[in-house]
Write an enzyme that holds these catalytic residues in place. Structure first.
Site, PDB file in Angstrom:
ATOM      1  N   TYR A  26      36.308  16.914 -50.637  1.00  0.00           N
ATOM      2  CA  TYR A  26      35.507  17.926 -51.527  1.00  0.00           C
ATOM      3  C   TYR A  26      36.005  18.296 -52.787  1.00  0.00           C
ATOM      4  O   TYR A  26      35.546  19.209 -53.462  1.00  0.00           O
ATOM      5  CB  TYR A  26      35.365  19.284 -50.801  1.00  0.00           C
ATOM      6  N   LYS A  34      40.309  13.512 -37.980  1.00  0.00           N
ATOM      7  CA  LYS A  34      40.008  12.134 -37.679  1.00  0.00           C
ATOM      8  C   LYS A  34      41.135  11.433 -38.041  1.00  0.00           C
ATOM      9  O   LYS A  34      40.730  10.225 -38.505  1.00  0.00           O
ATOM     10  CB  LYS A  34      38.754  11.948 -38.699  1.00  0.00           C
ATOM     11  N   ASP A  61      34.973  14.826 -33.830  1.00  0.00           N
ATOM     12  CA  ASP A  61      33.683  14.537 -32.968  1.00  0.00           C
ATOM     13  C   ASP A  61      33.940  14.971 -31.589  1.00  0.00           C
ATOM     14  O   ASP A  61      32.944  15.485 -31.029  1.00  0.00           O
ATOM     15  CB  ASP A  61      33.159  12.874 -32.930  1.00  0.00           C
ATOM     16  N   ASP A  76      33.502  22.294 -42.652  1.00  0.00           N
ATOM     17  CA  ASP A  76      31.996  22.568 -43.221  1.00  0.00           C
ATOM     18  C   ASP A  76      31.130  22.428 -42.011  1.00  0.00           C
ATOM     19  O   ASP A  76      30.247  23.305 -41.611  1.00  0.00           O
ATOM     20  CB  ASP A  76      31.703  21.880 -44.307  1.00  0.00           C
TER      21      ASP A  76
END
Ligand code: NAD
Length: 394
Positions: free
Chosen positions: A147, A217, A257, A281
């Protein structure tokens, strides 16, 4: 008088000046209600010995109309001087190379934590079976990651130049379609991670929450997201060894996830979440949806080092419902509750949350929530604010 920070402590005058941005679209409606509710709570809690003096600063459409600028430098300066402020939603001006006003505020004031508490209010419809188990606070890193806005569009000389550098100097041969690829850069630093994770842990300890979960991740992005995980654990071991040893603090991690699944299946497992910008987000929106959605989710952007903090409605300007007296003001009101807690005016913040709990249990809410409640009595934006004030007086 403004709030200051001295020797690591916020100094809060009894009659404190707080700057606010009204916001575009529904901003004027929710700001008016929010200020009325907060003023009433402060008066009731402190018997007129404390007060907030609201000081309007301009941004967005109102600023453009009055000054020709979307975000005047005087607004940024006031937030810097006042340390703490609150804002309604701002439209993102389209075209003309104008950056998002929210992003400019965050970057200029280096508000590196995007903090989102997520809890359920009894009576509010939820898509999950046990919404009462949802009570988390998300610490989303706000200044780094993909971002950061470092990217080049496919087909431009910059994208070509970047690819050439990757290919020729870094030996990268994994880009499948180099001619038609856009490129983005994902910076994640030790310092950026440490200050975020430190803030999350300090918040957990201060609020008697034991568990801090690093969400990442790192299984795929080993040095960026994996770095976040590693540096986060290291920071906890180096700076919070006593709390870890005496069981006051427990730190663990979860792949993003799996985390999104787990929050639906066993939300009780999680309390304070520290995560990177993009993960944060997605997580913020999913968790908000689990407890009633966009109209009720509060947030703040904070620099815990300087003390600077801007509390905000997390939804957009909702142009489709602006001016109709139906917008839910709860997101901004609960952001003001976070603000009151941040400055230590907990008696006032409690009055507001207790009153909101009572109203929702009676089915009194704006239409976005009331239409899904078994005993729903939809009321307008202003009427909801009045009902909160009356409830606080009981
Ligand atoms: P939005 O949040 O404005 O609206 C999405 C939907 O949710 C709409 O149907 C709206 O009516 C509804 N909604 C939003 N807030 C509500 C509330 N408090 N009560 C009841 N219903 C509510 O998102 P969008 O349509 O994607 O964005 C519109 C504009 O807002 C864009 O210009 C965008 O850039 C801006 N925006 C600003 C912020 C911010 O300032 N923090 C955040 C998101 C979007």
């Amino acid at each position: 008088m403004y709030i200051t920070k001295q020797n690591g402590q916020l100094i809060v005058p009894d009659n404190v000046d707080i700057p606010f941005i009204e916001g575009d679209g529904v901003g004027a409606e929710i700001t008016a209600v929010c200020q009325r509710v907060v003023n009433a709570a402060v008066n009731l809690a402190y018997h007129h010995e404390r007060s907030i003096i609201w000081q309007e600063v301009l941004a967005g459409g109102k600023a453009h109309a009055q000054t020709g600028e979307w975000l005047p430098s005087s607004t940024l300066q006031t937030f810097q001087d006042a340390l703490i402020g609150i804002k309604g939603p701002l439209m993102t001006p389209v075209g003309g190379g104008i950056r998002s006003l929210n992003v400019t505020l965050r970057q200029t004031l280096d508000l590196y934590v995007c903090q989102r508490p997520v809890r359920w209010f009894r009576g509010v419809e939820s898509p999950i079976k046990h919404p009462e188990d949802v009570d988390m606070c998300i610490f989303r890193e706000n200044a780094e990651d993909i971002y950061a806005g470092i990217e080049w569009k496919a087909g431009t000389p910059e994208a070509q130049k970047f690819y050439q550098f990757l290919h020729e100097q870094m030996g990268v041969d994994k880009v499948r379609f180099p001619e038609t690829s856009s490129f983005g850069v994902k910076p994640v630093s030790r310092q950026g991670t440490e200050r975020l994770v430190r803030s999350a842990i300090e918040y957990a300890l201060k609020n008697n929450k034991r568990k801090v979960t690093l969400v990442h991740k790192g299984n795929i992005m080993k040095y960026t997201e994996g770095g976040f995980r590693e540096w986060g654990y290291e920071l906890a071991r180096n700076e919070f060894a006593d709390a870890l040893a005496n069981g006051q603090l427990e730190i663990n991690d979860c792949i993003c996830d799996a985390f999104l699944q787990n929050t639906l299946l066993k939300p009780r497992e999680y309390q304070v979440i520290a995560t990177l910008n993009l993960n944060g987000d997605y997580i913020s929106d999913q968790l908000a949806a689990m407890v009633g959605g966009i109209g009720i989710a509060p947030g703040a952007n904070i620099n815990y080092n300087t003390g600077c903090a801007i509390f905000e409605a997390t939804h957009g300007i909702a142009p489709d419902i602006a001016g109709k007296d139906i917008v839910n003001p709860s997101s901004l009101i609960l952001s003001a509750v976070m603000m009151l807690e941040y400055i230590g005016w907990n008696e006032a913040s409690l009055l507001i949350t207790n009153a909101m709990e009572q109203l929702f249990q009676q089915g009194i809410a704006t239409i976005d929530l009331a239409r899904f409640m078994e005993n729903g009595h939809p009321v307008g934006t202003q009427a909801f604010g009045n009902a909160l004030v009356e409830e606080m007086k009981k």
